[in-house]
Scaffold this motif. Structure first.
Motif, PDB file in Angstrom:
ATOM      1  N   ASN A  27       0.729  -1.184   0.023  1.00  0.00           N
ATOM      2  CA  ASN A  27       0.076   0.002   0.017  1.00  0.00           C
ATOM      3  C   ASN A  27       0.989   1.253   0.043  1.00  0.00           C
ATOM      4  N   LYS A  28       0.393   2.455  -0.509  1.00  0.00           N
ATOM      5  CA  LYS A  28       1.109   3.462  -0.663  1.00  0.00           C
ATOM      6  C   LYS A  28       1.629   4.147   0.831  1.00  0.00           C
ATOM      7  N   ASN A  29       0.868   3.663   1.829  1.00  0.00           N
ATOM      8  CA  ASN A  29       1.255   4.129   3.144  1.00  0.00           C
ATOM      9  C   ASN A  29       2.018   3.070   4.049  1.00  0.00           C
ATOM     10  N   SER A  30       2.130   1.778   3.337  1.00  0.00           N
ATOM     11  CA  SER A  30       3.077   0.730   3.866  1.00  0.00           C
ATOM     12  C   SER A  30       4.470   1.143   4.499  1.00  0.00           C
ATOM     13  N   LEU A  31       4.828   0.754   5.195  1.00  0.00           N
ATOM     14  CA  LEU A  31       6.180   1.008   5.870  1.00  0.00           C
ATOM     15  C   LEU A  31       6.737  -0.508   6.298  1.00  0.00           C
ATOM     16  N   SER A  32       7.470  -1.115   5.457  1.00  0.00           N
ATOM     17  CA  SER A  32       8.183  -2.463   5.838  1.00  0.00           C
ATOM     18  C   SER A  32       9.478  -2.605   6.055  1.00  0.00           C
ATOM     19  N   PHE A  57       2.007   2.355  12.756  1.00  0.00           N
ATOM     20  CA  PHE A  57       1.497   1.399  13.397  1.00  0.00           C
ATOM     21  C   PHE A  57       2.080   0.055  12.952  1.00  0.00           C
ATOM     22  N   ILE A  58       2.843  -0.687  13.862  1.00  0.00           N
ATOM     23  CA  ILE A  58       3.257  -1.823  13.456  1.00  0.00           C
ATOM     24  C   ILE A  58       2.147  -3.152  13.425  1.00  0.00           C
ATOM     25  N   LYS A  59       1.845  -3.605  12.555  1.00  0.00           N
ATOM     26  CA  LYS A  59       1.054  -4.743  12.671  1.00  0.00           C
ATOM     27  C   LYS A  59       1.588  -5.835  12.749  1.00  0.00           C
ATOM     28  N   GLU A  60       2.988  -6.242  12.324  1.00  0.00           N
ATOM     29  CA  GLU A  60       3.563  -7.284  12.530  1.00  0.00           C
ATOM     30  C   GLU A  60       5.071  -7.157  12.835  1.00  0.00           C
ATOM     31  N   PHE A  61       5.683  -7.575  14.048  1.00  0.00           N
ATOM     32  CA  PHE A  61       6.875  -7.444  14.368  1.00  0.00           C
ATOM     33  C   PHE A  61       7.531  -8.793  14.548  1.00  0.00           C
ATOM     34  N   PHE A  62       8.552  -9.314  14.247  1.00  0.00           N
ATOM     35  CA  PHE A  62       9.135 -10.743  14.505  1.00  0.00           C
ATOM     36  C   PHE A  62      10.626 -10.772  14.030  1.00  0.00           C
ATOM     37  N   ILE A  63      11.093 -11.611  14.942  1.00  0.00           N
ATOM     38  CA  ILE A  63      12.559 -12.197  15.068  1.00  0.00           C
ATOM     39  C   ILE A  63      12.845 -13.531  14.411  1.00  0.00           C
ATOM     40  N   ALA A  64      13.599 -13.833  13.850  1.00  0.00           N
ATOM     41  CA  ALA A  64      13.989 -15.200  13.776  1.00  0.00           C
ATOM     42  C   ALA A  64      13.941 -15.887  14.824  1.00  0.00           C
ATOM     43  N   ARG A  65      13.558 -17.100  14.971  1.00  0.00           N
ATOM     44  CA  ARG A  65      13.390 -17.805  16.277  1.00  0.00           C
ATOM     45  C   ARG A  65      14.854 -18.127  16.574  1.00  0.00           C
ATOM     46  N   ARG A 100      21.892 -12.016   6.287  1.00  0.00           N
ATOM     47  CA  ARG A 100      20.496 -12.827   6.145  1.00  0.00           C
ATOM     48  C   ARG A 100      19.484 -12.023   6.961  1.00  0.00           C
ATOM     49  N   LEU A 101      18.432 -12.124   6.343  1.00  0.00           N
ATOM     50  CA  LEU A 101      17.172 -11.576   6.886  1.00  0.00           C
ATOM     51  C   LEU A 101      16.790 -12.247   7.976  1.00  0.00           C
ATOM     52  N   VAL A 102      16.738 -11.434   9.317  1.00  0.00           N
ATOM     53  CA  VAL A 102      16.425 -12.023  10.462  1.00  0.00           C
ATOM     54  C   VAL A 102      15.133 -11.463  11.110  1.00  0.00           C
ATOM     55  N   GLY A 103      14.690 -10.260  10.690  1.00  0.00           N
ATOM     56  CA  GLY A 103      13.528  -9.606  11.358  1.00  0.00           C
ATOM     57  C   GLY A 103      12.722  -8.814  10.533  1.00  0.00           C
ATOM     58  N   GLY A 104      11.617  -8.608  10.706  1.00  0.00           N
ATOM     59  CA  GLY A 104      10.455  -7.588  10.257  1.00  0.00           C
ATOM     60  C   GLY A 104       9.678  -6.914  11.039  1.00  0.00           C
ATOM     61  N   SER A 105       9.482  -5.675  10.110  1.00  0.00           N
ATOM     62  CA  SER A 105       8.381  -5.047  11.169  1.00  0.00           C
ATOM     63  C   SER A 105       7.565  -4.312  10.083  1.00  0.00           C
ATOM     64  N   LEU A 106       6.447  -4.716   9.920  1.00  0.00           N
ATOM     65  CA  LEU A 106       5.510  -4.538   8.779  1.00  0.00           C
ATOM     66  C   LEU A 106       4.245  -3.710   9.495  1.00  0.00           C
ATOM     67  N   GLY A 107       4.149  -2.540   8.810  1.00  0.00           N
ATOM     68  CA  GLY A 107       3.106  -1.741   9.228  1.00  0.00           C
ATOM     69  C   GLY A 107       2.866  -0.724   8.294  1.00  0.00           C
ATOM     70  N   TYR A 108       2.157   0.405   8.915  1.00  0.00           N
ATOM     71  CA  TYR A 108       1.534   1.450   8.066  1.00  0.00           C
ATOM     72  C   TYR A 108       2.122   2.908   8.749  1.00  0.00           C
TER      73      TYR A 108
END
Length: 150
Positions: free
Chosen positions: A47-52, A80-88, A61-69
């Motif tokens: 989306n145009k207001n997404s911030l990933s 607004f962080i909808k999903e925040f995660f770190i590799a197990r 290596r990709l080890v974390g994500g913060s997906l939001g708007y």
């Protein structure tokens, strides 16, 4: 550790990491329909207001994500962080705190005033967020209603 915007070429890797983290303890999400997962991830990233934002380790290596708007509000711009995660295999090692710090730095440079997120009080994420400077809003609640129930 380095944080940067999620690149489109890393989308599949981010989706795989998301699935690995949230299909295990303590969440046990049941993403059985890959089309539904793609729709969800697309909602967050396209989306145009997404911030990933993506966190990469020293081996790239990709080890974390913060997906939001990002939203505009009377106090300024907010994330607004909808999903925040770190590799197990990187959890409970301070990596999440490093990621939050780097997100803060990135947002400050973008003139974003607040970070919002929601989590469940009985999940390990709740004390993690408190430890990293988040606070419960005293006069707000997060509500839900099933559409097919009165």
């Amino acid at each position: 550790m380095r944080t940067r915007l999620l690149r489109s070429k890393d989308y599949e890797e981010m989706k795989k990491l998301f699935l690995d983290v949230f299909s295990h303890e303590p969440w046990f999400d049941q993403w059985k329909d890959e089309k539904q997962l793609d729709l969800y991830m697309s909602d967050l990233t396209d989306n145009k207001n997404s911030l990933s934002l993506a966190l990469y380790d020293e081996n790239h290596r990709l080890v974390g994500g913060s997906l939001g708007y990002v939203f505009n509000w009377w106090e300024g711009r907010e994330y607004f962080i909808k999903e925040f995660f770190i590799a197990r295999d990187k959890q409970n090692q301070g990596v999440g705190g490093i990621f939050i710090d780097q997100i803060n730095t990135y947002l400050e440079a973008q003139d974003i005033q607040h970070i919002w997120l929601a989590t469940e009080k009985n999940m390990p994420a709740y004390p993690f967020y408190h430890k990293n400077g988040f606070a419960d809003l005293q006069n707000s609640v997060f509500l839900v209603k099933k559409v097919n129930q009165p």
